[in-house]
Design an enzyme around this catalytic site. Structure first.
Site, PDB file in Angstrom:
ATOM      1  N   THR A 135       0.832  -1.204   0.000  1.00 41.75           N
ATOM      2  CA  THR A 135       0.000   0.000   0.000  1.00 41.75           C
ATOM      3  C   THR A 135       0.870   1.259   0.000  1.00 41.75           C
ATOM      4  O   THR A 135       2.011   1.227   0.492  1.00 41.75           O
ATOM      5  CB  THR A 135      -0.899   0.002   1.255  1.00 41.75           C
ATOM      6  OG1 THR A 135      -1.468   1.298   1.436  1.00 41.75           O
ATOM      7  CG2 THR A 135      -0.125  -0.344   2.525  1.00 41.75           C
ATOM      8  N   ASP A 136       0.311   2.362  -0.496  1.00 46.06           N
ATOM      9  CA  ASP A 136       1.061   3.628  -0.438  1.00 46.06           C
ATOM     10  C   ASP A 136       1.238   4.109   1.001  1.00 46.06           C
ATOM     11  O   ASP A 136       2.076   4.975   1.281  1.00 46.06           O
ATOM     12  CB  ASP A 136       0.375   4.718  -1.298  1.00 46.06           C
ATOM     13  CG  ASP A 136      -1.004   5.126  -0.809  1.00 46.06           C
ATOM     14  OD1 ASP A 136      -1.547   4.477   0.109  1.00 46.06           O
ATOM     15  OD2 ASP A 136      -1.555   6.111  -1.347  1.00 46.06           O
ATOM     16  N   GLU A 137       0.446   3.537   1.931  1.00 50.31           N
ATOM     17  CA  GLU A 137       0.530   4.003   3.324  1.00 50.31           C
ATOM     18  C   GLU A 137       1.854   3.680   3.987  1.00 50.31           C
ATOM     19  O   GLU A 137       2.165   4.235   5.040  1.00 50.31           O
ATOM     20  CB  GLU A 137      -0.599   3.397   4.148  1.00 50.31           C
ATOM     21  CG  GLU A 137      -1.944   3.900   3.734  1.00 50.31           C
ATOM     22  CD  GLU A 137      -2.990   3.725   4.806  1.00 50.31           C
ATOM     23  OE1 GLU A 137      -2.652   3.407   5.952  1.00 50.31           O
ATOM     24  OE2 GLU A 137      -4.162   3.920   4.461  1.00 50.31           O
ATOM     25  N   TYR A 159      -1.614  -0.555  11.262  1.00 49.49           N
ATOM     26  CA  TYR A 159      -1.876  -1.230   9.977  1.00 49.49           C
ATOM     27  C   TYR A 159      -0.725  -0.982   9.006  1.00 49.49           C
ATOM     28  O   TYR A 159      -0.150  -1.930   8.452  1.00 49.49           O
ATOM     29  CB  TYR A 159      -3.197  -0.747   9.366  1.00 49.49           C
ATOM     30  CG  TYR A 159      -3.286  -1.013   7.870  1.00 49.49           C
ATOM     31  CD1 TYR A 159      -3.357  -2.310   7.370  1.00 49.49           C
ATOM     32  CD2 TYR A 159      -3.268   0.044   6.950  1.00 49.49           C
ATOM     33  CE1 TYR A 159      -3.414  -2.564   5.999  1.00 49.49           C
ATOM     34  CE2 TYR A 159      -3.322  -0.190   5.588  1.00 49.49           C
ATOM     35  CZ  TYR A 159      -3.386  -1.497   5.118  1.00 49.49           C
ATOM     36  OH  TYR A 159      -3.430  -1.738   3.759  1.00 49.49           O
ATOM     37  N   LYS A 163       2.056  -3.564   7.258  1.00 48.38           N
ATOM     38  CA  LYS A 163       2.277  -3.729   5.810  1.00 48.38           C
ATOM     39  C   LYS A 163       3.756  -3.483   5.473  1.00 48.38           C
ATOM     40  O   LYS A 163       4.334  -4.173   4.641  1.00 48.38           O
ATOM     41  CB  LYS A 163       1.380  -2.781   5.012  1.00 48.38           C
ATOM     42  CG  LYS A 163      -0.106  -3.092   5.098  1.00 48.38           C
ATOM     43  CD  LYS A 163      -0.498  -4.441   4.533  1.00 48.38           C
ATOM     44  CE  LYS A 163      -0.346  -4.512   3.024  1.00 48.38           C
ATOM     45  NZ  LYS A 163      -0.870  -5.822   2.499  1.00 48.38           N
TER      46      LYS A 163
END
Ligand code: NAD
Ligand code: DAU
Length: 352
Positions: A135-137, A159, A163
């Site tokens: 994810t970009d997060e 979260y 990741k």
């Protein structure tokens, strides 16, 4: 007699939002591919999300479903051997930031240890490739400019940290064991079959019932929105054309504030803005202000996104209007009701 399929892909997390859309995409685009799903059917995974695939005359003979966890090495090995798997695309994850604030520990097992299990199996059974969906997060937040694949990983929530932990396993296994794995990092997805806890389906399903929708803080946070089928085509491109050991951003220049998204949802549903309720930000300092993706590494390999954002959003809203049986079954579950009460109870009060 069936011809030998060109690829047999293990799609983990295939009974969730993006994984199920990826199964449809692959089965439609590649008539000679088989898709095998392994999914733990957590609160976010539902057989109703893949029943159309299982009942589809062109797909059902090339589609198999197994219940189970990716961190269960015996299950993963058994499926790889029984189904002659040659590729893995890993979507399986605990995926919701708000749940990671309530119960951070549960994210480590799937998002970190589970990724290790799949990498280990990829090496042990000499699979051709594992694509890990990140994810970009993992980059954290950015005030100006865009995230490139060289941006530092600075995750801010349990979260996104989980990741990032999974990604670090992918990187290390590639370097240490030559495991043929590659990572993708996409922004916020929207589309059919998204679990109604995420912003767009949460708001749309509540607005259909004339319930108030909670905007966290100012609503000026920016997300880089991607229609789910564009994400799927980006993953397909990485599966076939990406280089082992690399990470690829996937984005389609879809930056909007949460307020801008909410105004569009109200407009498409013909609802008044009195249904907006501003609440103190439940994510506090962990609420990333802005995401912005530079996808030029992947577009440089020939990938282009093909959906118009406004049309895809309108079509998505209409999907939730037309498929109320799917989401009403979910919002009636005890898990959903408990989560909404636990997370939003003190903010929404009688508007819950
Ligand atoms: P989702 O929560 O809708 O689906 C996750 C699926 O994984 C569910 O079917 C669930 O049952 C399954 N699962 C969970 N734990 C498992 C386990 N231990 N073993 C096997 N299956 C398990 O998630 P999503 O929104 O479809 O996201 C899919 C992936 O894409 C995730 O890895 C997420 O981090 C990533 N991602 C999501 C977005 C987004 O906007 N939704 C954007 C970028 C990346
Ligand atoms: O950027 C990719 C990520 O996008 C994925 O990795 C995650 O799996 C996915 O859940 C999503 O994370 P976000 O936290 O950005 O998505 P969410 O839909 O939960 O929230 C989007 C924005 O809307 C965020 O700024 C918080 C805000 N929000 C969300 C909800 C559910 C609200 O203001 N009110 C809400 O009720």
């Amino acid at each position: 007699m069936n011809a030998t399929p060109e690829k047999t892909i293990l799609v983990t997390g295939g009974a969730g939002f993006i994984g199920s859309n990826f199964c449809r995409y692959i089965l439609e685009k590649y008539p000679a591919y088989r898709v095998v799903v392994l999914d733990a059917l957590t609160y976010a995974g539902n057989l109703s999300t893949i029943s159309d695939i299982q009942n589809h005359p062109n797909y059902n003979s090339r589609f198999v479903f197994y219940p189970g966890k990716i961190q269960d090495e015996t299950v993963v090995s058994g499926i790889i051997k029984a189904e002659n798997i040659d590729h893995i695309v890993n979507f399986a994850a605990e995926s919701h930031n708000d749940r990671s604030i309530l119960e951070p520990g549960s994210f480590i097992q799937t998002d970190v240890y589970g990724v290790f299990t799949l990498l280990d199996a990829t090496k042990k059974y000499n699979l051709q490739r594992m694509v890990h969906i990140s994810t970009d997060e993992v980059y954290g937040t950015i005030d100006e400019g865009q995230f490139t694949e060289k941006s530092p990983l600075e995750p801010n929530t349990p979260y996104s940290a989980s990741k990032a932990g999974g990604e670090m396993q992918v990187r290390a296994h590639g370097i240490t064991f030559n495991t043929p794995a590659v990572t993708t990092r996409c922004g916020n997805n929207f589309g059919p079959f998204q679990y109604p806890e995420k912003l767009i389906p949460f708001f749309v399903t509540r607005l259909i019932d004339n319930k108030k929708v909670p905007i966290y803080g100012s609503g000026q946070q920016v997300r880089d929105w991607v229609y789910v089928m564009d994400h799927c085509s980006g993953i397909d491109h990485v599966l076939h054309h990406g280089s082992i050991g690399e990470a690829y951003n996937i984005g389609s220049e879809g930056e909007l504030t949460n307020m801008e998204i909410t105004s569009r949802l109200l407009k498409h549903l013909g609802k008044p803005d009195t249904l907006i309720k501003y609440i103190p930000d439940p994510r506090g300092g962990a609420h990333d202000k802005r995401y912005s993706i530079d996808a030029s590494k992947l577009t440089g390999l020939g990938w282009i996104h093909s959906y118009n954002f406004e049309q895809a959003l309108e079509k998505t809203v209409q999907w939730y209007v037309d498929n109320q049986e799917w989401w009403r079954e979910i919002v009636a579950t005890e898990d959903y009701q408990v989560f909404v009460r636990r997370f939003y109870g003190k903010y929404l009060g009688e508007d819950l």
